[in-house]
Each structure stands twice: as structure tokens, then as C-alpha cells.
Design an enzyme around this catalytic site. Structure first.
Site, PDB file in Angstrom:
ATOM      1  CG  ASP A  30      -2.037   0.855   0.979  1.00 25.83           C
ATOM      2  OD1 ASP A  30      -3.330   0.423   1.009  1.00 25.83           O
ATOM      3  OD2 ASP A  30      -1.856   2.219   1.245  1.00 25.83           O
ATOM      4  CB  ILE A  31       0.785   4.336  -2.091  1.00 25.14           C
ATOM      5  CG1 ILE A  31       1.822   5.320  -2.669  1.00 25.14           C
ATOM      6  CG2 ILE A  31      -0.561   5.190  -1.795  1.00 25.14           C
ATOM      7  CD1 ILE A  31       1.324   5.946  -3.886  1.00 25.14           C
ATOM      8  CG  ASN A  85     -12.467  -0.549   3.892  1.00 19.51           C
ATOM      9  OD1 ASN A  85     -12.537  -1.091   5.103  1.00 19.51           O
ATOM     10  ND2 ASN A  85     -11.158  -0.067   3.896  1.00 19.51           N
ATOM     11  N   GLY A  91     -15.381   3.199   3.866  1.00 19.90           N
ATOM     12  CA  GLY A  91     -13.934   3.672   3.835  1.00 19.90           C
ATOM     13  C   GLY A  91     -13.332   3.122   2.415  1.00 19.90           C
ATOM     14  CD  GLN A  92     -15.151  -0.151  -2.629  1.00 22.63           C
ATOM     15  OE1 GLN A  92     -16.277  -0.472  -2.077  1.00 22.63           O
ATOM     16  NE2 GLN A  92     -14.472  -0.785  -3.541  1.00 22.63           N
ATOM     17  CG  HIS A  98      -8.742  -2.973  -2.329  1.00 22.60           C
ATOM     18  ND1 HIS A  98      -9.745  -2.406  -3.130  1.00 22.60           N
ATOM     19  CD2 HIS A  98      -8.590  -2.404  -1.103  1.00 22.60           C
ATOM     20  CE1 HIS A  98     -10.076  -1.210  -2.288  1.00 22.60           C
ATOM     21  NE2 HIS A  98      -9.577  -1.208  -1.179  1.00 22.60           N
ATOM     22  CG  HIS A 100      -6.704  -2.945   3.110  1.00 22.96           C
ATOM     23  ND1 HIS A 100      -6.011  -1.793   2.952  1.00 22.96           N
ATOM     24  CD2 HIS A 100      -8.012  -2.645   2.558  1.00 22.96           C
ATOM     25  CE1 HIS A 100      -6.846  -0.916   2.200  1.00 22.96           C
ATOM     26  NE2 HIS A 100      -7.923  -1.234   2.380  1.00 22.96           N
TER      27      HIS A 100
HETATM   28  P1  5GP Z   1      -9.657   1.386   0.131  1.00 26.32           P
HETATM   29  O1  5GP Z   1      -9.441   2.920   1.064  1.00 26.32           O
HETATM   30  O2  5GP Z   1     -10.468   1.223  -0.900  1.00 26.32           O
HETATM   31  O3  5GP Z   1     -10.362   0.404   1.422  1.00 26.32           O
HETATM   32  O4  5GP Z   1      -7.950   1.035   0.052  1.00 26.32           O
HETATM   33  C1  5GP Z   1      -7.407   1.648  -1.106  1.00 26.32           C
HETATM   34  C2  5GP Z   1      -6.121   1.448  -0.815  1.00 26.32           C
HETATM   35  O5  5GP Z   1      -5.146   1.774  -1.938  1.00 26.32           O
HETATM   36  C3  5GP Z   1      -5.699   2.702   0.193  1.00 26.32           C
HETATM   37  O6  5GP Z   1      -5.250   1.793   1.380  1.00 26.32           O
HETATM   38  C4  5GP Z   1      -4.635   3.429  -0.328  1.00 26.32           C
HETATM   39  O7  5GP Z   1      -3.386   4.003   0.431  1.00 26.32           O
HETATM   40  C5  5GP Z   1      -3.889   2.612  -1.469  1.00 26.32           C
HETATM   41  N1  5GP Z   1      -3.657   3.279  -2.635  1.00 26.32           N
HETATM   42  C6  5GP Z   1      -4.485   4.173  -3.417  1.00 26.32           C
HETATM   43  N2  5GP Z   1      -3.666   4.563  -4.572  1.00 26.32           N
HETATM   44  C7  5GP Z   1      -2.768   3.743  -4.565  1.00 26.32           C
HETATM   45  C8  5GP Z   1      -1.496   3.568  -5.555  1.00 26.32           C
HETATM   46  O8  5GP Z   1      -1.465   4.465  -6.650  1.00 26.32           O
HETATM   47  N3  5GP Z   1      -0.519   2.761  -5.202  1.00 26.32           N
HETATM   48  C9  5GP Z   1      -0.600   1.862  -4.168  1.00 26.32           C
HETATM   49  N4  5GP Z   1       0.349   1.014  -3.925  1.00 26.32           N
HETATM   50  N5  5GP Z   1      -1.475   1.823  -3.070  1.00 26.32           N
HETATM   51  C10 5GP Z   1      -2.703   2.878  -3.287  1.00 26.32           C
END
Ligand code: 5GP
Ligand code: ZN
Length: 112
Positions: A30-31, A85, A91-92, A98, A100
Site C-alpha cells: 500500500d502506498i 472496505n 472507507g472504500q 482488494h 488489505h
Molecule cells: P480502500 O480505501 O479502498 O479500502 O483502500 C485503497 C487503498 O489503496 C488505500 O489504502 C490507499 O492507500 C491505496 N492506494 C491508493 N492509490 C494507490 C496507489 O497508487 N498505489 C498503491 N500502492 N496503493 C494505493
């Protein structure tokens, strides 16, 4: 899906720090890590979230959990949390399924 961030990451169009890849799924760090170890596991095929899992596409979800079991063993992670999420209120932020995988710190329950 042409305009999906995670489709582009899985396809190599946008760079990522890869953990694992096979014909069905892709795992990458994750970034914005929320734990000392934080990676995401995604299907290569676009599925928008858990709410779009059907009998026709669910095999990849079982496969992803097999991959998570193997990767966490390989990385020596004995305790970890798997989170998905679904929807903005939960929080999605990226609408490509995906999971985590978070590890390396104490975690609270219930989650915030
Ligand atoms: P969500 O918020 O949808 O549950 O998770 C999305 C995740 O993707 C977040 O934890 C966010 O930090 C990660 N993310 C968003 N953009 C990027 C990216 O460009 N590269 C990587 N490696 N992770 C990303
Ligand atoms: Zn996608």
C-alpha cells in the site's frame, strides 16, 4: 476496466511495489501503509467490491485467501488482519476489489 487505478496497477501500466503475482491475482504494498506491513491483494479481473462477488467470479476470492495464507507464512507474519472496505461509508476509496493485509502492530477492536 480502462479507467480503474487497480486494473492499471495489475496490468503494470502504473508502477507498484509488487509482493506477488500469478495469473489470477496481484499483491502489492500500500502506498500509505497503516501498519509496519500493509499490502493489498487484488484480482486481475475487475470486480468493484465484495458486493459484486457472484457464483461466476467467486473462485478468485478463494484463491486470494490461499495466496494470503501463503504470503503471510513466507513473510513470517504470525498475526495479521485482513480487511475489505465496501462502499464509501466503510472507507472504500478504490472501487476494484482488494483485501488489505495489515501486520506488525497491536490492533484495536472494534475497528474505527
Ligand atoms: P480502500 O480505501 O479502498 O479500502 O483502500 C485503497 C487503498 O489503496 C488505500 O489504502 C490507499 O492507500 C491505496 N492506494 C491508493 N492509490 C494507490 C496507489 O497508487 N498505489 C498503491 N500502492 N496503493 C494505493
Ligand atoms: Zn479495476
Amino acid at each position: 476496466m480502462s479507467d480503474c487505478l487497480f486494473c492499471k496497477i495489475a496490468g503494470g501500466e502504473i508502477p507498484s511495489n509488487k509482493v506477488y503475482e500469478d495469473e489470477l491475482c496481484y499483491a502489492f504494498y500500500d502506498i500509505a501503509p497503516q501498519a509496519p506491513t500493509h499490502f493489498l491483494v487484488i484480482p486481475k479481473a475487475h470486480i468493484s467490491s465484495v458486493s459484486a462477488v457472484t457464483p461466476e467470479n467467486s473462485a478468485v476470492v478463494a484463491h486470494i485467501f490461499e495466496v494470503i495464507a501463503k504470503l503471510t507464512k513466507d513473510l513470517g507474519l504470525e498475526s495479521y488482519r485482513v480487511v475489505s472496505n465496501i462502499g464509501e461509508q466503510a472507507g472504500q476509496t478504490v472501487f476494484h476489489l482488494h483485501f488489505h493485509v495489515l501486520s506488525g502492530r497491536d490492533m484495536t477492536w472494534p475497528p474505527g
